[in-house]
Design a protein around this motif. Sequence first.
Motif, short mmCIF file in Angstrom:
data_model
loop_
_atom_site.label_atom_id
_atom_site.label_comp_id
_atom_site.label_asym_id
_atom_site.label_seq_id
_atom_site.Cartn_x
_atom_site.Cartn_y
_atom_site.Cartn_z
N LYS A 64 -5.48 11.50 -0.77
CA LYS A 64 -6.10 11.30 -2.09
C LYS A 64 -6.47 9.83 -2.36
CE LYS A 64 -3.96 15.26 -4.39
NZ LYS A 64 -3.13 15.72 -5.55
N VAL A 65 -6.39 9.01 -1.33
CA VAL A 65 -6.73 7.59 -1.50
C VAL A 65 -8.21 7.37 -1.18
CG1 VAL A 65 -6.28 5.23 -0.75
CG2 VAL A 65 -4.39 6.86 -0.92
N LYS A 66 -8.94 6.85 -2.17
CA LYS A 66 -10.33 6.47 -1.95
C LYS A 66 -10.39 4.95 -1.79
CE LYS A 66 -13.55 8.67 -4.31
NZ LYS A 66 -14.08 9.72 -3.41
N GLN A 67 -11.23 4.50 -0.87
CA GLN A 67 -11.34 3.07 -0.62
C GLN A 67 -12.79 2.60 -0.80
OE1 GLN A 67 -8.38 1.36 2.36
NE2 GLN A 67 -9.16 3.13 3.47
N ALA A 68 -12.93 1.37 -1.29
CA ALA A 68 -14.27 0.79 -1.45
C ALA A 68 -14.22 -0.70 -1.14
CB ALA A 68 -14.79 1.02 -2.86
N LYS B 149 2.84 6.18 -2.29
CA LYS B 149 3.96 7.11 -2.33
C LYS B 149 4.84 6.97 -3.57
CE LYS B 149 4.28 7.59 2.70
NZ LYS B 149 4.16 9.06 2.81
N SER B 150 4.78 5.80 -4.25
CA SER B 150 5.66 5.59 -5.41
C SER B 150 4.91 5.18 -6.67
CB SER B 150 6.71 4.51 -5.08
OG SER B 150 7.43 4.85 -3.91
N ASP B 151 3.57 5.26 -6.63
CA ASP B 151 2.72 4.97 -7.81
C ASP B 151 2.91 3.55 -8.35
OD1 ASP B 151 1.67 7.59 -7.79
OD2 ASP B 151 3.43 8.32 -8.88
N VAL B 152 3.16 2.59 -7.46
CA VAL B 152 3.32 1.20 -7.88
C VAL B 152 2.01 0.45 -7.58
CG1 VAL B 152 4.60 -0.95 -7.61
CG2 VAL B 152 5.78 1.25 -7.41
N LYS B 153 1.22 0.20 -8.61
CA LYS B 153 -0.04 -0.49 -8.42
C LYS B 153 0.21 -1.95 -8.01
CE LYS B 153 -2.09 0.36 -12.43
NZ LYS B 153 -3.19 0.42 -13.43
N PHE B 154 -0.75 -2.51 -7.27
CA PHE B 154 -0.60 -3.91 -6.88
C PHE B 154 -1.98 -4.58 -6.83
CE2 PHE B 154 -1.80 -2.04 -2.85
CZ PHE B 154 -2.49 -3.05 -2.17
N ILE C 55 -5.55 2.18 -9.65
CA ILE C 55 -6.44 1.28 -8.90
C ILE C 55 -5.66 0.05 -8.47
CG2 ILE C 55 -8.55 -0.11 -8.95
CD1 ILE C 55 -9.55 1.70 -11.24
N SER C 56 -5.67 -0.24 -7.18
CA SER C 56 -5.10 -1.48 -6.66
C SER C 56 -6.22 -2.30 -6.03
CB SER C 56 -4.01 -1.19 -5.63
OG SER C 56 -2.83 -0.70 -6.27
N VAL C 57 -6.05 -3.62 -6.06
CA VAL C 57 -7.15 -4.51 -5.67
C VAL C 57 -6.67 -5.56 -4.67
CG1 VAL C 57 -8.99 -6.02 -6.50
CG2 VAL C 57 -8.11 -4.23 -8.01
N ILE C 58 -7.45 -5.71 -3.59
CA ILE C 58 -7.27 -6.81 -2.65
C ILE C 58 -8.51 -7.70 -2.74
CG2 ILE C 58 -7.14 -7.47 -0.20
CD1 ILE C 58 -5.57 -4.89 0.30
N MET C 59 -8.29 -8.97 -3.07
CA MET C 59 -9.40 -9.92 -3.23
C MET C 59 -9.36 -10.95 -2.12
SD MET C 59 -8.85 -10.30 -7.29
CE MET C 59 -7.16 -9.77 -7.07
N VAL D 51 0.85 -1.21 0.00
CA VAL D 51 0.00 0.00 0.00
C VAL D 51 0.88 1.25 0.00
CG1 VAL D 51 -1.66 1.36 1.33
CG2 VAL D 51 -1.98 -1.12 1.11
N ARG D 52 1.94 1.25 0.80
CA ARG D 52 2.83 2.41 0.86
C ARG D 52 3.48 2.69 -0.49
NH1 ARG D 52 6.96 0.95 4.40
NH2 ARG D 52 8.51 0.83 2.75
N TYR D 53 3.95 1.62 -1.16
CA TYR D 53 4.54 1.81 -2.49
C TYR D 53 3.49 2.34 -3.48
CZ TYR D 53 8.69 -0.87 -1.07
OH TYR D 53 9.83 -1.30 -0.45
N PHE D 54 2.26 1.87 -3.33
CA PHE D 54 1.16 2.32 -4.20
C PHE D 54 0.89 3.81 -3.99
CE2 PHE D 54 -3.66 2.60 -4.51
CZ PHE D 54 -3.68 2.79 -5.88
#
Length: 386
Positions: free
Chosen positions: A90-94, A50-55, A174-178, A45-48
């Motif tokens: 600026k992080v939105k969560q759903a 602060k460093s724009d690395v999607k996961f 957009i990053s996704v946790i399933m 999440v931190r890389y996502f």
Amino acid sequence: MSIRDTLKGGKGEVIKDPRVFIDPLTVFKDIPFREDILKEVAVAVRYFVKSDVKFSTLFLGLTGTGKTFVARYMLNEIEEVKQEDSDYSKVKQAYVNCREVGGTPQAVLSALTERLTTDEVPKHGINLGEYIEKIKEELNGKKALVYLDEVDTLIKRRGGDIVLYQLLRADADISVIMVSNDINIRDYMEPRVLSSLGPTVFFKPYDAEQLKHILSIYAEYGLYRGTYDDNILSYIAAISAKEHGDARKAVNLLFRAAQLASGEGFIKKDHVDRAIIEYEQERLIEAIKALPFHYKLALMATMDAEDVVTAHKIYSDLCNQYKQKPLSYRRFSDIISELDMFGIIKVKIINKGRAGGIRKYIEITDKDKIRKALEDTMNLGFEEQW
């Protein structure tokens, strides 16, 4: 205890704060035995952020191993960090439970879009791509972290993995946790989705000692001191450890036993045993109601079959009756194995030697309850089947 005494509470009361059992995230500041997983996800999440690395990541494990708890805990922690670190503003969560919203691609994407945009979104009449476009328009420089719980409900639907593909490949942050209870979920995904999917995180079942520690936290915050002892917690933990290390079951048993002990002032083994009987009956009915349609057909077929080969023949006839295309014997056999894993039926494998080969026999102890549960659900909402 009279009804008035029960209403007022006090004398012989066992439960101090029922919210502990209903919404444990209000109590747990840490999640025991899942710290390594939380740290691993927190780094991603931190890389996502602060460093724009999607996961993307898939939480995989049996029921009650802490997957949803970890996902919701992470969501809450990120909301708290927003107050301390401007990068997270600026992080939105759903969070979307795919089964609860209906499980279809349309239903999941409309719920997701509604929660990310805070707009009322049509549930029908627009194509899937338009939902993604609405999300992209809303983000516009922001980032989205999406949680898809019980994602197997979506993936097993026709076109379900298109939703994942569009989310993972979208031209947006957009990053996704399933989260999934189905350990075979990856088998249902197309290669293009698998190639976009990040690492799978496996949640091992809790052992008896770990479950006892978890129960002790719930008891400390949720029950009055002196209303339980170490033996009761050990007893519940031992029973739950045998059931695939299900922490959810352990906590539910403790809560129900405490309710049954209300007015008596102390939880006894008898209260736990009564709670176990109630829980098993409810779990069986709910498990059957939640099964996909072909699983229900397979289960219905096992009612009148002593082995898997015979059950598949009956299942094929039922498919014709319900105007469904029968699944192959191999896939049907996999479903039977899953029903066995869920504890709904038992499969006994007997090797009859070179001449007889291996036969899979089916044992069912609660036929009447299973038939009733199937009768209550088989005629409801099957206009769109996979």
